[in-house]
Design a protein around this motif. Structure first.
Motif, PDB file in Angstrom:
ATOM      1  N   SER A 128      -5.727  10.154  -5.963  1.00 10.26           N
ATOM      2  CA  SER A 128      -5.303   9.432  -7.153  1.00 10.26           C
ATOM      3  C   SER A 128      -4.402  10.275  -8.045  1.00 10.26           C
ATOM      4  O   SER A 128      -4.647  11.463  -8.271  1.00 10.26           O
ATOM      5  CB  SER A 128      -6.521   8.978  -7.959  1.00 10.26           C
ATOM      6  OG  SER A 128      -6.091   8.333  -9.152  1.00 10.26           O
TER       7      SER A 128
ATOM      8  N   ILE B 261      -1.043   7.061  -6.165  1.00 12.12           N
ATOM      9  CA  ILE B 261      -1.616   8.003  -5.196  1.00 12.12           C
ATOM     10  C   ILE B 261      -0.539   8.958  -4.684  1.00 12.12           C
ATOM     11  O   ILE B 261       0.650   8.641  -4.726  1.00 12.12           O
ATOM     12  CB  ILE B 261      -2.267   7.278  -3.980  1.00 12.12           C
ATOM     13  CG1 ILE B 261      -1.244   6.389  -3.266  1.00 12.12           C
ATOM     14  CG2 ILE B 261      -3.506   6.499  -4.402  1.00 12.12           C
ATOM     15  CD1 ILE B 261      -1.734   5.801  -1.953  1.00 12.12           C
ATOM     16  N   ASP B 262      -0.999  10.119  -4.191  1.00  9.93           N
ATOM     17  CA  ASP B 262      -0.065  11.052  -3.571  1.00  9.93           C
ATOM     18  C   ASP B 262      -0.033  10.813  -2.059  1.00  9.93           C
ATOM     19  O   ASP B 262      -0.672   9.881  -1.554  1.00  9.93           O
ATOM     20  CB  ASP B 262      -0.403  12.505  -3.921  1.00  9.93           C
ATOM     21  CG  ASP B 262      -1.738  12.992  -3.368  1.00  9.93           C
ATOM     22  OD1 ASP B 262      -2.310  12.348  -2.448  1.00  9.93           O
ATOM     23  OD2 ASP B 262      -2.233  14.031  -3.841  1.00  9.93           O
ATOM     24  N   LEU B 263       0.707  11.621  -1.345  1.00  9.69           N
ATOM     25  CA  LEU B 263       0.854  11.443   0.101  1.00  9.69           C
ATOM     26  C   LEU B 263      -0.460  11.529   0.862  1.00  9.69           C
ATOM     27  O   LEU B 263      -0.594  10.985   1.955  1.00  9.69           O
ATOM     28  CB  LEU B 263       1.843  12.472   0.671  1.00  9.69           C
ATOM     29  CG  LEU B 263       3.304  12.238   0.319  1.00  9.69           C
ATOM     30  CD1 LEU B 263       4.152  13.442   0.719  1.00  9.69           C
ATOM     31  CD2 LEU B 263       3.818  10.969   0.973  1.00  9.69           C
ATOM     32  N   LYS B 264      -1.444  12.223   0.294  1.00  6.33           N
ATOM     33  CA  LYS B 264      -2.752  12.363   0.941  1.00  6.33           C
ATOM     34  C   LYS B 264      -3.744  11.291   0.498  1.00  6.33           C
ATOM     35  O   LYS B 264      -4.901  11.321   0.886  1.00  6.33           O
ATOM     36  CB  LYS B 264      -3.325  13.754   0.657  1.00  6.33           C
ATOM     37  CG  LYS B 264      -2.506  14.869   1.258  1.00  6.33           C
ATOM     38  CD  LYS B 264      -3.092  16.214   0.942  1.00  6.33           C
ATOM     39  CE  LYS B 264      -2.233  17.310   1.563  1.00  6.33           C
ATOM     40  NZ  LYS B 264      -2.753  18.640   1.245  1.00  6.33           N
ATOM     41  N   GLY B 265      -3.277  10.366  -0.344  1.00  8.69           N
ATOM     42  CA  GLY B 265      -4.147   9.291  -0.808  1.00  8.69           C
ATOM     43  C   GLY B 265      -4.976   9.643  -2.027  1.00  8.69           C
ATOM     44  O   GLY B 265      -5.829   8.853  -2.446  1.00  8.69           O
TER      45      GLY B 265
ATOM     46  N   GLN C 292       2.689   2.463  -3.270  1.00  9.21           N
ATOM     47  CA  GLN C 292       1.947   3.109  -4.358  1.00  9.21           C
ATOM     48  C   GLN C 292       2.076   4.636  -4.324  1.00  9.21           C
ATOM     49  O   GLN C 292       1.780   5.306  -5.313  1.00  9.21           O
ATOM     50  CB  GLN C 292       0.470   2.710  -4.307  1.00  9.21           C
ATOM     51  CG  GLN C 292       0.214   1.204  -4.282  1.00  9.21           C
ATOM     52  CD  GLN C 292       1.086   0.395  -5.199  1.00  9.21           C
ATOM     53  OE1 GLN C 292       1.102   0.605  -6.415  1.00  9.21           O
ATOM     54  NE2 GLN C 292       1.853  -0.541  -4.633  1.00  9.21           N
ATOM     55  N   VAL C 293       2.550   5.179  -3.197  1.00 10.32           N
ATOM     56  CA  VAL C 293       2.677   6.630  -3.056  1.00 10.32           C
ATOM     57  C   VAL C 293       3.685   7.156  -4.075  1.00 10.32           C
ATOM     58  O   VAL C 293       4.803   6.657  -4.179  1.00 10.32           O
ATOM     59  CB  VAL C 293       3.087   7.027  -1.619  1.00 10.32           C
ATOM     60  CG1 VAL C 293       3.384   8.519  -1.520  1.00 10.32           C
ATOM     61  CG2 VAL C 293       2.011   6.618  -0.631  1.00 10.32           C
ATOM     62  N   GLY C 294       3.260   8.154  -4.812  1.00 10.47           N
ATOM     63  CA  GLY C 294       4.080   8.750  -5.854  1.00 10.47           C
ATOM     64  C   GLY C 294       3.821   8.146  -7.223  1.00 10.47           C
ATOM     65  O   GLY C 294       4.308   8.655  -8.229  1.00 10.47           O
TER      66      GLY C 294
ATOM     67  N   GLU D 296       0.829  -1.207   0.000  1.00  8.01           N
ATOM     68  CA  GLU D 296       0.000   0.000   0.000  1.00  8.01           C
ATOM     69  C   GLU D 296       0.864   1.257   0.000  1.00  8.01           C
ATOM     70  O   GLU D 296       0.657   2.174  -0.789  1.00  8.01           O
ATOM     71  CB  GLU D 296      -0.951  -0.008   1.197  1.00  8.01           C
ATOM     72  CG  GLU D 296      -1.966   1.110   1.137  1.00  8.01           C
ATOM     73  CD  GLU D 296      -2.995   1.009   2.253  1.00  8.01           C
ATOM     74  OE1 GLU D 296      -3.433   2.084   2.703  1.00  8.01           O
ATOM     75  OE2 GLU D 296      -3.349  -0.107   2.671  1.00  8.01           O
ATOM     76  N   GLN D 297       1.853   1.318   0.870  1.00 10.51           N
ATOM     77  CA  GLN D 297       2.740   2.477   0.945  1.00 10.51           C
ATOM     78  C   GLN D 297       3.572   2.628  -0.329  1.00 10.51           C
ATOM     79  O   GLN D 297       3.915   3.747  -0.723  1.00 10.51           O
ATOM     80  CB  GLN D 297       3.647   2.372   2.176  1.00 10.51           C
ATOM     81  CG  GLN D 297       4.573   3.551   2.375  1.00 10.51           C
ATOM     82  CD  GLN D 297       3.830   4.869   2.638  1.00 10.51           C
ATOM     83  OE1 GLN D 297       2.769   4.871   3.228  1.00 10.51           O
ATOM     84  NE2 GLN D 297       4.395   5.969   2.162  1.00 10.51           N
TER      85      GLN D 297
END
Length: 164
Positions: free
Chosen positions: A47, A41-45, A36-38, A33-34
């Protein structure tokens, strides 16, 4: 997240392969899950996915990365085989290239690299114990046979300029 994908990720026999200058890291199930950031999704979740050419697609799931360039390694979760891709990071758009026909074949290919990596896990060790050209060819042939139609360059560059 698809249970069959999670089961495959959970069954990875290793999570890191180092050979010479390059390491490929595969994320553990709890890291996905983590990871996927960048990408999706962005840091705030929120898309980051789009549908236009060059966008990160919603069906792509990052499963690891290659540390020499920081490029992500990801699967297409809409395909039952979970084909594996990479793409150059930091170019402004995503141009994926397939590096394995399935997640299973990708892990198998990494296993071939792992066999070669014994005693060659870092640049100094590789310099002291270079890969014989015949071994390099054998591994690349096995990966190509297992993954017909892929871009073999990902694997070739990992093994280039490090033979005796």
């Amino acid at each position: 997240m698809r249970k069959d994908l999670v089961a495959t990720v959970h069954s990875f026999p290793f999570h890191e392969i180092s050979l010479g200058y390059r390491t490929v890291t595969l994320f553990a199930e709890e890291q996905l899950e983590q990871a996927q950031v960048g990408y999706s999704i962005d840091l705030k979740g929120q898309s980051l996915c789009g549908t236009e050419e060059g966008s990160w697609l919603a069906q792509w799931l990052v499963i690891g990365f290659e540390d020499e360039t920081g490029d992500p390694i990801f699967v297409d979760v809409h395909d039952e085989q979970f084909p594996v891709y990479s793409a150059v990071h930091g170019q402004g758009d995503w141009r994926p290239f397939q590096i394995a026909v399935s997640l299973t074949k990708f892990v198998t290919a990494l296993g071939y690299i792992k066999e070669l990596s014994h005693g060659r896990e870092n640049p100094v060790a590789l310099e002291q114990n270079p890969i014989p050209s015949i071994k390099r060819k054998e591994v690349l042939d096995r990966i190509s046979q297992d993954n017909q139609g892929i871009d073999i360059e990902f694997w070739e560059t990992w093994l280039e300029d490090i033979v005796e």
